[in-house]
Design an enzyme around this catalytic site. Structure first.
Site, PDB file in Angstrom:
ATOM      1  CG  HIS A  86     -28.460 -34.405 -49.306  1.00 56.33           C
ATOM      2  ND1 HIS A  86     -28.402 -35.880 -49.201  1.00 56.33           N
ATOM      3  CD2 HIS A  86     -28.550 -33.706 -47.649  1.00 56.33           C
ATOM      4  CE1 HIS A  86     -27.942 -35.369 -47.916  1.00 56.33           C
ATOM      5  NE2 HIS A  86     -27.962 -34.621 -46.671  1.00 56.33           N
ATOM      6  NE  ARG A 110     -34.456 -47.993 -62.317  1.00 56.52           N
ATOM      7  CZ  ARG A 110     -34.819 -48.433 -61.979  1.00 56.52           C
ATOM      8  NH1 ARG A 110     -34.370 -49.546 -61.120  1.00 56.52           N
ATOM      9  NH2 ARG A 110     -36.368 -48.760 -61.492  1.00 56.52           N
TER      10      ARG A 110
HETATM   11  O1  CA2 Z   1     -30.961 -35.988 -52.652  1.00 56.42           O
HETATM   12  C1  CA2 Z   1     -29.853 -36.496 -52.477  1.00 56.42           C
HETATM   13  O2  CA2 Z   1     -28.371 -36.553 -53.036  1.00 56.42           O
HETATM   14  C2  CA2 Z   1     -29.341 -37.952 -52.215  1.00 56.42           C
HETATM   15  O3  CA2 Z   1     -28.241 -38.203 -51.073  1.00 56.42           O
HETATM   16  C3  CA2 Z   1     -29.134 -38.881 -52.969  1.00 56.42           C
HETATM   17  C4  CA2 Z   1     -28.973 -40.433 -51.945  1.00 56.42           C
HETATM   18  C5  CA2 Z   1     -30.184 -40.701 -51.534  1.00 56.42           C
HETATM   19  O4  CA2 Z   1     -29.623 -41.472 -50.344  1.00 56.42           O
HETATM   20  C6  CA2 Z   1     -29.955 -39.304 -50.221  1.00 56.42           C
HETATM   21  O5  CA2 Z   1     -31.041 -39.771 -49.189  1.00 56.42           O
HETATM   22  C7  CA2 Z   1     -30.527 -37.977 -51.256  1.00 56.42           C
HETATM   23  C8  CA2 Z   1     -29.165 -41.417 -53.844  1.00 56.42           C
HETATM   24  C9  CA2 Z   1     -28.338 -41.287 -54.513  1.00 56.42           C
HETATM   25  C10 CA2 Z   1     -28.782 -41.522 -56.178  1.00 56.42           C
HETATM   26  O6  CA2 Z   1     -29.134 -42.355 -56.040  1.00 56.42           O
HETATM   27  C11 CA2 Z   1     -30.110 -42.596 -57.156  1.00 56.42           C
HETATM   28  C12 CA2 Z   1     -31.164 -43.232 -57.264  1.00 56.42           C
HETATM   29  C13 CA2 Z   1     -31.634 -43.668 -58.488  1.00 56.42           C
HETATM   30  C14 CA2 Z   1     -31.567 -43.733 -59.621  1.00 56.42           C
HETATM   31  C15 CA2 Z   1     -30.106 -42.575 -59.847  1.00 56.42           C
HETATM   32  C16 CA2 Z   1     -29.207 -42.383 -58.284  1.00 56.42           C
END
Ligand code: CA2
Length: 145
Positions: A99, A17
């Site tokens: 990130h 997603r």
């Molecule tokens: O930008 C990044 O790598 C983050 O660490 C990713 C995290 C987020 O909470 C951080 O603020 C930034 C989220 C991981 C992936 O989340 C998803 C959400 C929806 C669909 C697929 C993965």
């Protein structure tokens, strides 16, 4: 050099997603991308992903005496976890925070990192390439030690 790449909560959902923010490639694609870089580079790489804070703490503790460097994308725990910060400090293994997205240009709560204080560097907003950049940084850092 032995490097452990740790990914936190929801990173196993990559590509499933929100491709607009995190891209269309999957977690499996991410591992392949890093593995192929490390093969060319002669880096011994291992991977770990968990959605659970305590498991991430356990894995960091277990890395002591085993790995020379840690690449960590703590996911949302970046913005909340003193436990992961303390675990990284407790092992004193050079770590780079990664990130996929540019967290500094997103919501205010994503601009806070509890983890950063235990890392030698942070790479953000470079997609999957941020992980290999982090490995390059760890290798350069090691030369100075
Ligand atoms: O930008 C990044 O790598 C983050 O660490 C990713 C995290 C987020 O909470 C951080 O603020 C930034 C989220 C991981 C992936 O989340 C998803 C959400 C929806 C669909 C697929 C993965």
């Amino acid at each position: 050099m032995k490097v452990l790449v740790i990914n936190g909560p929801n990173l196993n959902m990559l590509g499933i997603r929100e491709p607009g923010i995190y891209g269309a490639e999957t977690y499996k694609d991410l591992l392949e991308y890093i593995r192929s870089y490390c093969e060319n580079d002669g880096t011994d790489v291992s991977f770990y992903q968990s959605n659970h804070e305590g498991d991430l703490v356990d894995k960091i503790q277990e890395a002591l005496g085993v790995y020379d460097g840690i690449v960590i994308n703590p996911g949302a725990y970046t913005h909340t976890s003193i436990a992961i910060l303390d675990a990284l400090k407790s092992v004193s293994i050079p770590a780079v925070e990664v990130h996929i997205s540019d967290v500094d240009s997103r919501e205010e709560f994503r601009q806070i990192s509890y983890i950063r204080a235990a890392c030698i560097s942070t790479v953000m907003g470079k997609g999957f390439a941020g992980y290999t950049e982090a490995i390059r940084i760890l290798k350069e850092y090691r030369k100075t030690k």
